[in-house]
Design an enzyme around this catalytic site. Structure first.
Site, PDB file in Angstrom:
ATOM      1  N   ILE A   1     -13.332 -14.727   6.792  1.00 48.50           N
ATOM      2  CA  ILE A   1     -13.070 -13.699   7.807  1.00 48.50           C
ATOM      3  C   ILE A   1     -14.126 -12.599   7.650  1.00 48.50           C
ATOM      4  O   ILE A   1     -14.174 -11.928   6.613  1.00 48.50           O
ATOM      5  CB  ILE A   1     -11.652 -13.115   7.655  1.00 48.50           C
ATOM      6  CG1 ILE A   1     -10.597 -14.210   7.813  1.00 48.50           C
ATOM      7  CG2 ILE A   1     -11.429 -12.004   8.666  1.00 48.50           C
ATOM      8  CD1 ILE A   1     -10.599 -14.917   9.154  1.00 48.50           C
TER       9      ILE A   1
ATOM     10  N   GLU B   1       7.774   0.722  12.780  1.00 44.97           N
ATOM     11  CA  GLU B   1       8.062   0.411  11.370  1.00 44.97           C
ATOM     12  C   GLU B   1       8.291   1.689  10.589  1.00 44.97           C
ATOM     13  O   GLU B   1       9.148   1.745   9.696  1.00 44.97           O
ATOM     14  CB  GLU B   1       6.903  -0.376  10.759  1.00 44.97           C
ATOM     15  CG  GLU B   1       7.148  -0.860   9.331  1.00 44.97           C
ATOM     16  CD  GLU B   1       6.733   0.124   8.242  1.00 44.97           C
ATOM     17  OE1 GLU B   1       7.033  -0.140   7.063  1.00 44.97           O
ATOM     18  OE2 GLU B   1       6.093   1.162   8.570  1.00 44.97           O
ATOM     19  N   GLU B   2       7.516   2.717  10.929  1.00 48.25           N
ATOM     20  CA  GLU B   2       7.603   3.968  10.184  1.00 48.25           C
ATOM     21  C   GLU B   2       8.944   4.670  10.376  1.00 48.25           C
ATOM     22  O   GLU B   2       9.277   5.597   9.637  1.00 48.25           O
ATOM     23  CB  GLU B   2       6.456   4.900  10.581  1.00 48.25           C
ATOM     24  CG  GLU B   2       5.062   4.362  10.280  1.00 48.25           C
ATOM     25  CD  GLU B   2       4.746   4.270   8.793  1.00 48.25           C
ATOM     26  OE1 GLU B   2       5.631   4.595   7.965  1.00 48.25           O
ATOM     27  OE2 GLU B   2       3.618   3.882   8.451  1.00 48.25           O
TER      28      GLU B   2
ATOM     29  N   ASP C   1       0.958  -5.126   5.056  1.00 52.44           N
ATOM     30  CA  ASP C   1       1.164  -3.698   5.281  1.00 52.44           C
ATOM     31  C   ASP C   1       0.401  -2.928   4.215  1.00 52.44           C
ATOM     32  O   ASP C   1       0.830  -2.854   3.062  1.00 52.44           O
ATOM     33  CB  ASP C   1       2.666  -3.386   5.216  1.00 52.44           C
ATOM     34  CG  ASP C   1       2.979  -1.951   5.609  1.00 52.44           C
ATOM     35  OD1 ASP C   1       2.044  -1.173   5.826  1.00 52.44           O
ATOM     36  OD2 ASP C   1       4.174  -1.612   5.685  1.00 52.44           O
TER      37      ASP C   1
ATOM     38  N   HIS D   1       0.271   8.436   4.537  1.00 56.91           N
ATOM     39  CA  HIS D   1       1.063   9.215   5.494  1.00 56.91           C
ATOM     40  C   HIS D   1       0.492  10.614   5.728  1.00 56.91           C
ATOM     41  O   HIS D   1       1.227  11.541   6.054  1.00 56.91           O
ATOM     42  CB  HIS D   1       2.523   9.307   5.050  1.00 56.91           C
ATOM     43  CG  HIS D   1       3.284   8.043   5.295  1.00 56.91           C
ATOM     44  ND1 HIS D   1       4.648   7.944   5.096  1.00 56.91           N
ATOM     45  CD2 HIS D   1       2.889   6.808   5.729  1.00 56.91           C
ATOM     46  CE1 HIS D   1       5.051   6.725   5.383  1.00 56.91           C
ATOM     47  NE2 HIS D   1       3.993   6.009   5.780  1.00 56.91           N
TER      48      HIS D   1
ATOM     49  N   ASP E   1     -11.915  -7.005   2.515  1.00 50.45           N
ATOM     50  CA  ASP E   1     -12.553  -8.321   2.624  1.00 50.45           C
ATOM     51  C   ASP E   1     -11.726  -9.392   1.920  1.00 50.45           C
ATOM     52  O   ASP E   1     -11.391 -10.433   2.507  1.00 50.45           O
ATOM     53  CB  ASP E   1     -13.959  -8.237   2.016  1.00 50.45           C
ATOM     54  CG  ASP E   1     -14.795  -9.470   2.312  1.00 50.45           C
ATOM     55  OD1 ASP E   1     -14.404 -10.282   3.168  1.00 50.45           O
ATOM     56  OD2 ASP E   1     -15.859  -9.617   1.685  1.00 50.45           O
TER      57      ASP E   1
END
Length: 318
Positions: free
Chosen positions: A45, A172-173, A201, A288, A303
């Site tokens: 990737i 989600e938060e 996540d 956050h 990576d």
């Protein structure tokens, strides 16, 4: 099969033909006898592609009040960006809506055509940020890696035996609202069709660790073996356990796994020796906060973890 020669020559010809037929059947050169080709390994990737997605998410946040939070314009713009990439790559996309805290929320589901839909390998990440900042590590990093893995599936024309599904969760938060809404919307039969749910996540923390969810042994081994091949030690993820979008899936009895690079916990001296970085400092001091920008990313962790996402998708779906 009929031969027009006679005597010893005929006998020899028959024997040779028989041997040739066996060899053709064995090698799969006769029509209808070709064995199914082995699936190629997961592609690398390109981290530059993943970072390009992060740059887009940063630009979206900058143009929309500095965040990509639930109920804000930046979240919907982020979803539209991801959806546009997937639609162009040949995925079947679905936007699921829900309501939370008085605002409409959105999940994006992308299915890759083909594969056994009774056995689904699903990968997901939450796309929303907190309202305090753009959320580029939390969780632009997971969202971008999952997106680029999906695009790699398209580029490769990958046709696994299992069905591939990708997801980007809203809210989600606010307590895994989007992913819980999705799981609750599934029938018992549809839940049973999800063979694996992989969650990503925060996978590029600037003082990174390499944590692997230890919920399902098969998924855990898939990730651990990959990192062992890179001579990278891993630890079980205890900090994020139950705190992200895998929790609703696990609670529904679906096997889950995933990766995590650390949030506001402090890196120990032993972890510094294993992974580098700085001991006595948080894995992500901008967790956050408004400083969780595109500068808050460790390229090496991004990576390695992005490649691990693709490796698990290929390995578990083949």
């Amino acid at each position: 099969m009929k031969f027009s020669v006679s005597g010893r020559t005929a006998a020899t010809g028959v024997a040779a033909a028989a041997v040739s037929t066996v060899m053709l059947l064995t090698s799969g050169s006769l029509a209808g006898a070709a064995p199914a080709p082995a699936q190629a390994a997961a592609p690398d990737i390109p981290v530059a592609n993943v970072k390009a997605h992060l740059a887009q998410l940063q630009s979206i946040a900058t143009a929309n009040g500095g965040n990509r939070a639930h109920g804000k314009a930046g979240y919907k713009a982020s979803l539209d960006y991801v959806k546009g990439k997937l639609d162009a790559a040949g995925f079947t996309t679905t936007v699921q809506t829900f309501t939370s805290s008085g605002s409409t929320g959105y999940n994006l589901i992308a299915d890759w055509p083909g594969g056994d839909t009774d056995h689904v390998v699903m990968s997901g990440s939450h796309l929303d940020s907190v309202s305090a900042g753009p959320g580029i590590n939390d969780n632009g990093s997971g969202s971008a890696a999952v997106l680029e893995t999906a695009l790699a599936v398209s580029r490769a024309g990958y046709q696994p035996s299992k069905h591939l599904r990708f997801a980007w969760w809203g809210a989600e938060e606010l307590g895994m609202v989007g992913s819980r809404n999705y799981v609750n919307s599934l029938s018992t039969a549809d839940r049973s069709k999800i063979s694996d749910y992989l969650n990503f996540d925060m996978i590029a923390s600037p003082n990174p660790g390499y944590f692997v969810y230890d919920d399902d042994p098969t998924i855990e081994k898939t990730f651990k073996d990959y990192f062992a091949g890179l001579n990278i030690t891993t630890e079980p993820d205890t900090e994020g356990d139950g705190r992200s979008d895998h929790a609703p899936f696990e609670n529904a009895g679906i096997p889950v796994g995933g990766l995590f690079s650390g949030a506001d916990y402090i890196k120990t001296a032993a972890q510094k020796d294993a992974w580098g970085g700085t001991s006595g400092k948080a894995f992500d001091a901008c967790y956050h906060r408004s400083c969780d920008t595109s500068a808050n990313i460790d390229d090496t962790a991004l990576d390695h973890n992005s490649d691990a996402v693709a490796h698990a998708v290929w390995e578990l779906s083949s």
